[in-house]
Every structure is written in structure tokens, then in C-alpha cells.
Design a protein around this motif. Structure first.
Motif, PDB file in Angstrom:
ATOM      1  N   MET A  97       0.823  -1.211   0.000  1.00 24.05           N
ATOM      2  CA  MET A  97       0.000   0.000   0.000  1.00 24.05           C
ATOM      3  C   MET A  97       0.860   1.266   0.000  1.00 24.05           C
ATOM      4  SD  MET A  97      -2.866  -1.136   2.730  1.00 24.05           S
ATOM      5  CE  MET A  97      -4.418  -1.799   2.186  1.00 24.05           C
ATOM      6  N   ILE A  98       1.910   1.269   0.816  1.00 20.21           N
ATOM      7  CA  ILE A  98       2.799   2.432   0.881  1.00 20.21           C
ATOM      8  C   ILE A  98       3.481   2.641  -0.468  1.00 20.21           C
ATOM      9  CG2 ILE A  98       4.970   3.297   1.873  1.00 20.21           C
ATOM     10  CD1 ILE A  98       4.109   1.903   4.523  1.00 20.21           C
ATOM     11  N   GLU A  99       4.037   1.571  -1.015  1.00 18.77           N
ATOM     12  CA  GLU A  99       4.803   1.691  -2.251  1.00 18.77           C
ATOM     13  C   GLU A  99       3.937   2.005  -3.468  1.00 18.77           C
ATOM     14  OE1 GLU A  99       7.053  -1.970  -2.328  1.00 18.77           O
ATOM     15  OE2 GLU A  99       8.675  -1.061  -1.163  1.00 18.77           O
ATOM     16  N   ARG A 100       2.679   1.575  -3.455  1.00 21.06           N
ATOM     17  CA  ARG A 100       1.804   1.762  -4.622  1.00 21.06           C
ATOM     18  C   ARG A 100       0.744   2.852  -4.432  1.00 21.06           C
ATOM     19  NH1 ARG A 100       2.088  -3.517  -7.452  1.00 21.06           N
ATOM     20  NH2 ARG A 100       4.318  -3.906  -7.380  1.00 21.06           N
ATOM     21  N   GLY A 101       0.661   3.394  -3.230  1.00 19.04           N
ATOM     22  CA  GLY A 101      -0.310   4.453  -2.978  1.00 19.04           C
ATOM     23  C   GLY A 101      -1.743   3.969  -2.833  1.00 19.04           C
ATOM     24  N   PHE A 102      -1.929   2.747  -2.338  1.00 20.72           N
ATOM     25  CA  PHE A 102      -3.260   2.175  -2.146  1.00 20.72           C
ATOM     26  C   PHE A 102      -3.685   2.311  -0.694  1.00 20.72           C
ATOM     27  CE2 PHE A 102      -1.901  -1.341  -5.340  1.00 20.72           C
ATOM     28  CZ  PHE A 102      -2.104  -0.502  -6.417  1.00 20.72           C
ATOM     29  N   ARG A 103      -4.999   2.247  -0.463  1.00 23.38           N
ATOM     30  CA  ARG A 103      -5.536   2.160   0.897  1.00 23.38           C
ATOM     31  C   ARG A 103      -6.392   0.909   1.067  1.00 23.38           C
ATOM     32  NH1 ARG A 103      -7.447   8.411   1.259  1.00 23.38           N
ATOM     33  NH2 ARG A 103      -5.385   9.286   1.094  1.00 23.38           N
ATOM     34  N   HIS A 104      -6.671   0.244  -0.050  1.00 20.81           N
ATOM     35  CA  HIS A 104      -7.508  -0.956  -0.033  1.00 20.81           C
ATOM     36  C   HIS A 104      -6.923  -1.992  -0.984  1.00 20.81           C
ATOM     37  CE1 HIS A 104     -10.159   2.465   0.944  1.00 20.81           C
ATOM     38  NE2 HIS A 104     -10.728   1.614   1.777  1.00 20.81           N
ATOM     39  N   LEU A 105      -6.920  -3.255  -0.535  1.00 25.60           N
ATOM     40  CA  LEU A 105      -6.449  -4.359  -1.370  1.00 25.60           C
ATOM     41  C   LEU A 105      -7.457  -5.509  -1.285  1.00 25.60           C
ATOM     42  CD1 LEU A 105      -2.663  -4.526  -0.398  1.00 25.60           C
ATOM     43  CD2 LEU A 105      -3.573  -4.022  -2.669  1.00 25.60           C
ATOM     44  N   PRO A 106      -8.023  -5.910  -2.422  1.00 29.97           N
ATOM     45  CA  PRO A 106      -8.905  -7.080  -2.396  1.00 29.97           C
ATOM     46  C   PRO A 106      -8.135  -8.325  -1.976  1.00 29.97           C
ATOM     47  CG  PRO A 106      -9.189  -5.835  -4.426  1.00 29.97           C
ATOM     48  CD  PRO A 106      -7.966  -5.287  -3.741  1.00 29.97           C
ATOM     49  N   VAL A 107      -8.796  -9.166  -1.200  1.00 28.79           N
ATOM     50  CA  VAL A 107      -8.212 -10.420  -0.733  1.00 28.79           C
ATOM     51  C   VAL A 107      -8.895 -11.545  -1.492  1.00 28.79           C
ATOM     52  CG1 VAL A 107      -7.820 -11.915   1.265  1.00 28.79           C
ATOM     53  CG2 VAL A 107      -7.801  -9.420   1.543  1.00 28.79           C
ATOM     54  N   VAL A 108      -8.078 -12.322  -2.204  1.00 29.23           N
ATOM     55  CA  VAL A 108      -8.606 -13.379  -3.070  1.00 29.23           C
ATOM     56  C   VAL A 108      -7.976 -14.710  -2.677  1.00 29.23           C
ATOM     57  CG1 VAL A 108      -8.823 -14.148  -5.460  1.00 29.23           C
ATOM     58  CG2 VAL A 108      -8.947 -11.719  -4.939  1.00 29.23           C
ATOM     59  N   GLY A 109      -8.838 -15.707  -2.459  1.00 25.88           N
ATOM     60  CA  GLY A 109      -8.383 -17.029  -2.045  1.00 25.88           C
ATOM     61  C   GLY A 109      -8.275 -17.995  -3.207  1.00 25.88           C
ATOM     62  N   GLU A 110      -8.308 -19.268  -2.859  1.00 28.18           N
ATOM     63  CA  GLU A 110      -8.191 -20.349  -3.844  1.00 28.18           C
ATOM     64  C   GLU A 110      -9.219 -20.203  -4.959  1.00 28.18           C
ATOM     65  OE1 GLU A 110      -5.890 -22.879  -3.905  1.00 28.18           O
ATOM     66  OE2 GLU A 110      -4.936 -21.835  -2.237  1.00 28.18           O
ATOM     67  N   GLY A 111      -8.788 -20.453  -6.177  1.00 25.76           N
ATOM     68  CA  GLY A 111      -9.687 -20.415  -7.324  1.00 25.76           C
ATOM     69  C   GLY A 111     -10.231 -19.043  -7.632  1.00 25.76           C
ATOM     70  N   GLY A 112      -9.589 -17.992  -7.117  1.00 24.99           N
ATOM     71  CA  GLY A 112     -10.037 -16.635  -7.393  1.00 24.99           C
ATOM     72  C   GLY A 112     -11.248 -16.201  -6.578  1.00 24.99           C
ATOM     73  N   HIS A 113     -11.571 -16.955  -5.530  1.00 24.18           N
ATOM     74  CA  HIS A 113     -12.722 -16.626  -4.677  1.00 24.18           C
ATOM     75  C   HIS A 113     -12.432 -15.345  -3.889  1.00 24.18           C
ATOM     76  CE1 HIS A 113     -16.274 -17.281  -2.257  1.00 24.18           C
ATOM     77  NE2 HIS A 113     -15.537 -17.164  -1.167  1.00 24.18           N
ATOM     78  N   ILE A 114     -13.292 -14.352  -4.037  1.00 23.86           N
ATOM     79  CA  ILE A 114     -13.107 -13.065  -3.375  1.00 23.86           C
ATOM     80  C   ILE A 114     -13.547 -13.183  -1.922  1.00 23.86           C
ATOM     81  CG2 ILE A 114     -13.688 -10.620  -3.402  1.00 23.86           C
ATOM     82  CD1 ILE A 114     -14.492 -11.105  -6.412  1.00 23.86           C
ATOM     83  N   LEU A 115     -12.630 -12.868  -1.005  1.00 23.34           N
ATOM     84  CA  LEU A 115     -12.899 -13.012   0.423  1.00 23.34           C
ATOM     85  C   LEU A 115     -13.234 -11.691   1.111  1.00 23.34           C
ATOM     86  CD1 LEU A 115      -9.993 -15.481   1.220  1.00 23.34           C
ATOM     87  CD2 LEU A 115     -12.403 -16.029   0.827  1.00 23.34           C
ATOM     88  N   GLY A 116     -12.879 -10.587   0.499  1.00 24.67           N
ATOM     89  CA  GLY A 116     -13.133  -9.287   1.091  1.00 24.67           C
ATOM     90  C   GLY A 116     -12.074  -8.295   0.672  1.00 24.67           C
ATOM     91  N   VAL A 117     -12.007  -7.190   1.408  1.00 25.39           N
ATOM     92  CA  VAL A 117     -11.039  -6.135   1.106  1.00 25.39           C
ATOM     93  C   VAL A 117     -10.282  -5.794   2.382  1.00 25.39           C
ATOM     94  CG1 VAL A 117     -10.733  -3.756   0.320  1.00 25.39           C
ATOM     95  CG2 VAL A 117     -12.475  -5.204  -0.753  1.00 25.39           C
ATOM     96  N   PHE A 118      -8.958  -5.819   2.295  1.00 28.95           N
ATOM     97  CA  PHE A 118      -8.112  -5.405   3.404  1.00 28.95           C
ATOM     98  C   PHE A 118      -7.910  -3.905   3.291  1.00 28.95           C
ATOM     99  CE2 PHE A 118      -3.854  -4.356   5.005  1.00 28.95           C
ATOM    100  CZ  PHE A 118      -3.999  -4.765   6.318  1.00 28.95           C
ATOM    101  N   SER A 119      -8.154  -3.197   4.377  1.00 31.39           N
ATOM    102  CA  SER A 119      -7.974  -1.752   4.434  1.00 31.39           C
ATOM    103  C   SER A 119      -6.805  -1.433   5.346  1.00 31.39           C
ATOM    104  CB  SER A 119      -9.251  -1.103   4.987  1.00 31.39           C
ATOM    105  OG  SER A 119      -9.026   0.249   5.315  1.00 31.39           O
ATOM    106  N   VAL A 120      -6.134  -0.342   5.068  1.00 32.71           N
ATOM    107  CA  VAL A 120      -5.029   0.068   5.936  1.00 32.71           C
ATOM    108  C   VAL A 120      -5.538   0.265   7.363  1.00 32.71           C
ATOM    109  CG1 VAL A 120      -5.182   2.563   5.540  1.00 32.71           C
ATOM    110  CG2 VAL A 120      -2.954   1.504   6.013  1.00 32.71           C
ATOM    111  N   ARG A 121      -6.819   0.545   7.532  1.00 34.95           N
ATOM    112  CA  ARG A 121      -7.411   0.693   8.865  1.00 34.95           C
ATOM    113  C   ARG A 121      -7.398  -0.619   9.647  1.00 34.95           C
ATOM    114  NH1 ARG A 121     -12.341   3.119   6.047  1.00 34.95           N
ATOM    115  NH2 ARG A 121     -11.588   5.159   5.490  1.00 34.95           N
ATOM    116  N   ASP A 122      -7.244  -1.741   8.951  1.00 30.50           N
ATOM    117  CA  ASP A 122      -7.223  -3.049   9.607  1.00 30.50           C
ATOM    118  C   ASP A 122      -5.876  -3.369  10.245  1.00 30.50           C
ATOM    119  OD1 ASP A 122      -9.840  -3.444   8.692  1.00 30.50           O
ATOM    120  OD2 ASP A 122      -9.168  -4.464   6.876  1.00 30.50           O
TER     121      ASP A 122
END
Length: 146
Positions: A97-122
Motif C-alpha cells: 500500500m505504501i509503495e503503490r499508494g493504495f488504501r484498499h487491497l482485495p483479498v482473493v483465495g483459492e480459485g479466485g474466490h473473493i474473500l473481502g477487502v483489506f484496508s489500511v485501517r485493519d
């Protein structure tokens, strides 16, 4: 003390998503109701097309005087966002996040299953501190290598 993973650190795993034809106004309402700072843009087959964040609403909609009620998410989303795996260490995610200027990153599990979004607030302050130290170290190495 063991390092937490992003999946362990996400306080809620509510998936906030809309289709690409949904409007910016709809996204803002959904984000407000859910108390989150991003919405994933997903097609009918549950494939992630992009992400729209609070910052996108400000810089890509308000700053350009677009009508939120008429602007589709597909026109303001970040397409194909960088994703992380659920076992990614929090400090590593924050470093991205610091290096790319993001505040949110989607979290993706096995087979591309979307699990949620990690926020810098977490992240906890110590995990942010670790990531900042790593970012500073990386910058010093890059500077010394020219």
C-alpha cells in the motif's frame, strides 16, 4: 509474537460489491451503509472487474464535476486491481500500500474466490511501523544502487 495475516486482521468479511452498470451514487450509498471505504465491481459471474474507493469518488467524480446519479462505476473504477492472498502478512500488505499508494487491497483465495477487502485501517500501529521501516530500507537500497 506471531505476525497476523490480512485475513485474520479483517474485522468483518462482508463483501461489498456492485455491478459495473451501478452508479456512483449507488456505490456511495452502499459504502456508507456498510461503513466501508470501497466497493468491488463484479460481473454476473462473480468475476472482479475493478474497485472503487472513497478517493476515486473524490478525484474521479467530484473533482471532474461528474453527475454521481448518471456515472457508471465502470467509468471510474480501477480495473483489475492488485490483489493479495489471505495468508499475506499484514506488514507486507501495508508495504504494498505504501509503495503503490493504495488504501484498499482485495483479498482473493483459492480459485479466485473473493474473500473481502483489506484496508489500511485493519492494520495495527506496530504493523504499519514495520511496513514503514521496510519501505524506508527499500528506498535506501534503491538510492545506493543508483
Amino acid at each position: 509474537m506471531t505476525e497476523r495475516t490480512v485475513f485474520q486482521s479483517m474485522p468483518r468479511r462482508l463483501l461489498v460489491s456492485l455491478g459495473p452498470a451501478a452508479t456512483v451514487h449507488e456505490a456511495a450509498c452502499v459504502m456508507t451503509k456498510a461503513g466501508c471505504g470501497s466497493v468491488l465491481v463484479i460481473d454476473a459471474a462473480s468475476t472482479m472487474l475493478g474497485i472503487v474507493t472513497e478517493r476515486d469518488l473524490m478525484t474521479r467524480v467530484l473533482a471532474k464535476a461528474l453527475d454521481p446519479a448518471k456515472t457508471p462505476l465502470s467509468s471510474v473504477m480501477t480495473p483489475h486491481p492488485q490483489c493479495i492472498k489471505p495468508d499475506t502478512k499484514v506488514a507486507d500488505a501495508v508495504l504494498i500500500m505504501i509503495e503503490r499508494g493504495f488504501r484498499h487491497l482485495p483479498v482473493v483465495g483459492e480459485g479466485g474466490h473473493i474473500l473481502g477487502v483489506f484496508s489500511v485501517r485493519d492494520a495495527l500501529p506496530r504493523e504499519i511501523g514495520t511496513a514503514v521501516s521496510l519501505a524506508e530500507f527499500n528506498e535506501q537500497v534503491n538510492d545506493s544502487l543508483g
